[in-house]
Write a protein that holds these residues in place. Structure first.
Motif, PDB file in Angstrom:
ATOM      1  N   VAL A 129       0.824  -1.210   0.000  1.00 50.95           N
ATOM      2  CA  VAL A 129       0.000   0.000   0.000  1.00 50.95           C
ATOM      3  C   VAL A 129       0.859   1.261   0.000  1.00 50.95           C
ATOM      4  O   VAL A 129       0.569   2.214  -0.715  1.00 50.95           O
ATOM      5  CB  VAL A 129      -0.949   0.005   1.218  1.00 50.95           C
ATOM      6  CG1 VAL A 129      -1.742   1.294   1.281  1.00 50.95           C
ATOM      7  CG2 VAL A 129      -1.875  -1.196   1.168  1.00 50.95           C
ATOM      8  N   TYR A 130       1.944   1.266   0.756  1.00 50.68           N
ATOM      9  CA  TYR A 130       2.761   2.467   0.891  1.00 50.68           C
ATOM     10  C   TYR A 130       4.198   2.294   0.408  1.00 50.68           C
ATOM     11  O   TYR A 130       5.048   3.127   0.686  1.00 50.68           O
ATOM     12  CB  TYR A 130       2.762   2.939   2.340  1.00 50.68           C
ATOM     13  CG  TYR A 130       1.371   3.208   2.844  1.00 50.68           C
ATOM     14  CD1 TYR A 130       0.634   4.277   2.351  1.00 50.68           C
ATOM     15  CD2 TYR A 130       0.786   2.370   3.784  1.00 50.68           C
ATOM     16  CE1 TYR A 130      -0.653   4.525   2.805  1.00 50.68           C
ATOM     17  CE2 TYR A 130      -0.509   2.614   4.237  1.00 50.68           C
ATOM     18  CZ  TYR A 130      -1.212   3.678   3.743  1.00 50.68           C
ATOM     19  OH  TYR A 130      -2.485   3.923   4.171  1.00 50.68           O
ATOM     20  N   ALA A 131       4.472   1.218  -0.306  1.00 49.13           N
ATOM     21  CA  ALA A 131       5.836   0.989  -0.791  1.00 49.13           C
ATOM     22  C   ALA A 131       5.800   0.036  -1.984  1.00 49.13           C
ATOM     23  O   ALA A 131       4.844  -0.705  -2.171  1.00 49.13           O
ATOM     24  CB  ALA A 131       6.701   0.394   0.307  1.00 49.13           C
ATOM     25  N   TYR A 132       6.856   0.090  -2.770  1.00 48.38           N
ATOM     26  CA  TYR A 132       6.990  -0.834  -3.895  1.00 48.38           C
ATOM     27  C   TYR A 132       8.463  -1.020  -4.222  1.00 48.38           C
ATOM     28  O   TYR A 132       9.312  -0.228  -3.848  1.00 48.38           O
ATOM     29  CB  TYR A 132       6.247  -0.314  -5.134  1.00 48.38           C
ATOM     30  CG  TYR A 132       6.991   0.779  -5.859  1.00 48.38           C
ATOM     31  CD1 TYR A 132       7.806   0.482  -6.944  1.00 48.38           C
ATOM     32  CD2 TYR A 132       6.921   2.100  -5.445  1.00 48.38           C
ATOM     33  CE1 TYR A 132       8.513   1.476  -7.598  1.00 48.38           C
ATOM     34  CE2 TYR A 132       7.613   3.094  -6.095  1.00 48.38           C
ATOM     35  CZ  TYR A 132       8.405   2.776  -7.171  1.00 48.38           C
ATOM     36  OH  TYR A 132       9.119   3.765  -7.803  1.00 48.38           O
ATOM     37  N   SER A 133       8.755  -2.082  -4.950  1.00 48.78           N
ATOM     38  CA  SER A 133      10.083  -2.281  -5.518  1.00 48.78           C
ATOM     39  C   SER A 133       9.908  -3.090  -6.798  1.00 48.78           C
ATOM     40  O   SER A 133       9.002  -3.926  -6.908  1.00 48.78           O
ATOM     41  CB  SER A 133      11.020  -2.995  -4.542  1.00 48.78           C
ATOM     42  OG  SER A 133      10.565  -4.310  -4.307  1.00 48.78           O
ATOM     43  N   THR A 134      10.746  -2.809  -7.756  1.00 50.38           N
ATOM     44  CA  THR A 134      10.699  -3.521  -9.022  1.00 50.38           C
ATOM     45  C   THR A 134      12.098  -3.603  -9.611  1.00 50.38           C
ATOM     46  O   THR A 134      12.922  -2.719  -9.366  1.00 50.38           O
ATOM     47  CB  THR A 134       9.716  -2.840 -10.018  1.00 50.38           C
ATOM     48  OG1 THR A 134       9.613  -3.623 -11.197  1.00 50.38           O
ATOM     49  CG2 THR A 134      10.154  -1.442 -10.369  1.00 50.38           C
ATOM     50  N   SER A 135      12.381  -4.671 -10.333  1.00 49.36           N
ATOM     51  CA  SER A 135      13.679  -4.809 -10.992  1.00 49.36           C
ATOM     52  C   SER A 135      13.499  -5.605 -12.280  1.00 49.36           C
ATOM     53  O   SER A 135      12.579  -6.411 -12.419  1.00 49.36           O
ATOM     54  CB  SER A 135      14.700  -5.476 -10.075  1.00 49.36           C
ATOM     55  OG  SER A 135      14.275  -6.774  -9.739  1.00 49.36           O
ATOM     56  N   LEU A 136      14.399  -5.333 -13.222  1.00 46.11           N
ATOM     57  CA  LEU A 136      14.330  -5.941 -14.540  1.00 46.11           C
ATOM     58  C   LEU A 136      15.734  -6.147 -15.073  1.00 46.11           C
ATOM     59  O   LEU A 136      16.618  -5.304 -14.872  1.00 46.11           O
ATOM     60  CB  LEU A 136      13.561  -5.013 -15.494  1.00 46.11           C
ATOM     61  CG  LEU A 136      13.556  -5.371 -16.971  1.00 46.11           C
ATOM     62  CD1 LEU A 136      12.674  -6.583 -17.222  1.00 46.11           C
ATOM     63  CD2 LEU A 136      13.087  -4.187 -17.792  1.00 46.11           C
ATOM     64  N   GLU A 137      15.947  -7.263 -15.747  1.00 48.65           N
ATOM     65  CA  GLU A 137      17.216  -7.512 -16.436  1.00 48.65           C
ATOM     66  C   GLU A 137      16.901  -8.184 -17.765  1.00 48.65           C
ATOM     67  O   GLU A 137      16.101  -9.118 -17.821  1.00 48.65           O
ATOM     68  CB  GLU A 137      18.110  -8.403 -15.592  1.00 48.65           C
ATOM     69  CG  GLU A 137      19.460  -8.648 -16.206  1.00 48.65           C
ATOM     70  CD  GLU A 137      20.361  -9.471 -15.303  1.00 48.65           C
ATOM     71  OE1 GLU A 137      21.447  -9.857 -15.788  1.00 48.65           O
ATOM     72  OE2 GLU A 137      20.007  -9.733 -14.144  1.00 48.65           O
TER      73      GLU A 137
END
Length: 108
Positions: A41-49
């Protein structure tokens, strides 16, 4: 009225012109090697390679929730291989004070 017509014609010509695309490696051959995405709800993280050397990661959180100085703070980094074979890396932050990026190839 004449200036409006001239402006409209100029805009139409600009939009109709072929668009130059930036180099980003062999895009048609690139495959996603890793993709992670976590959302709260109050945070996110994402990564891509990807297989052509692109790497990206970012995260964000809502600080001071419910207060007058509430702000969403984000930070991350990305890297890619340029047409010269060099890997370019950028780290960045974005908060109530704006967007700030750092990289060896960026002006100080």
């Amino acid at each position: 009225m004449k200036s409006f017509i001239v402006f409209t014609l100029c805009a139409a010509v600009a939009l109709a012109a072929p668009q130059r695309q930036a180099y980003s490696g062999d895009e048609k051959q690139a495959e996603t090697l890793r993709y992670d995405n976590n959302v709260d709800v109050y945070a996110y993280s994402t990564s891509l390679e990807t297989s052509n050397g692109i790497k990206s990661a970012e995260s964000g959180t809502l600080n001071n929730q419910g207060k007058d100085n509430e702000a969403f703070v984000r930070s991350g980094q990305y890297a890619y291989v340029g047409p010269d074979g060099v890997t370019y890396s950028v780290t960045w932050t974005a908060d109530e004070n704006g967007y700030h990026a750092q990289g060896a190839h960026l002006p100080q």
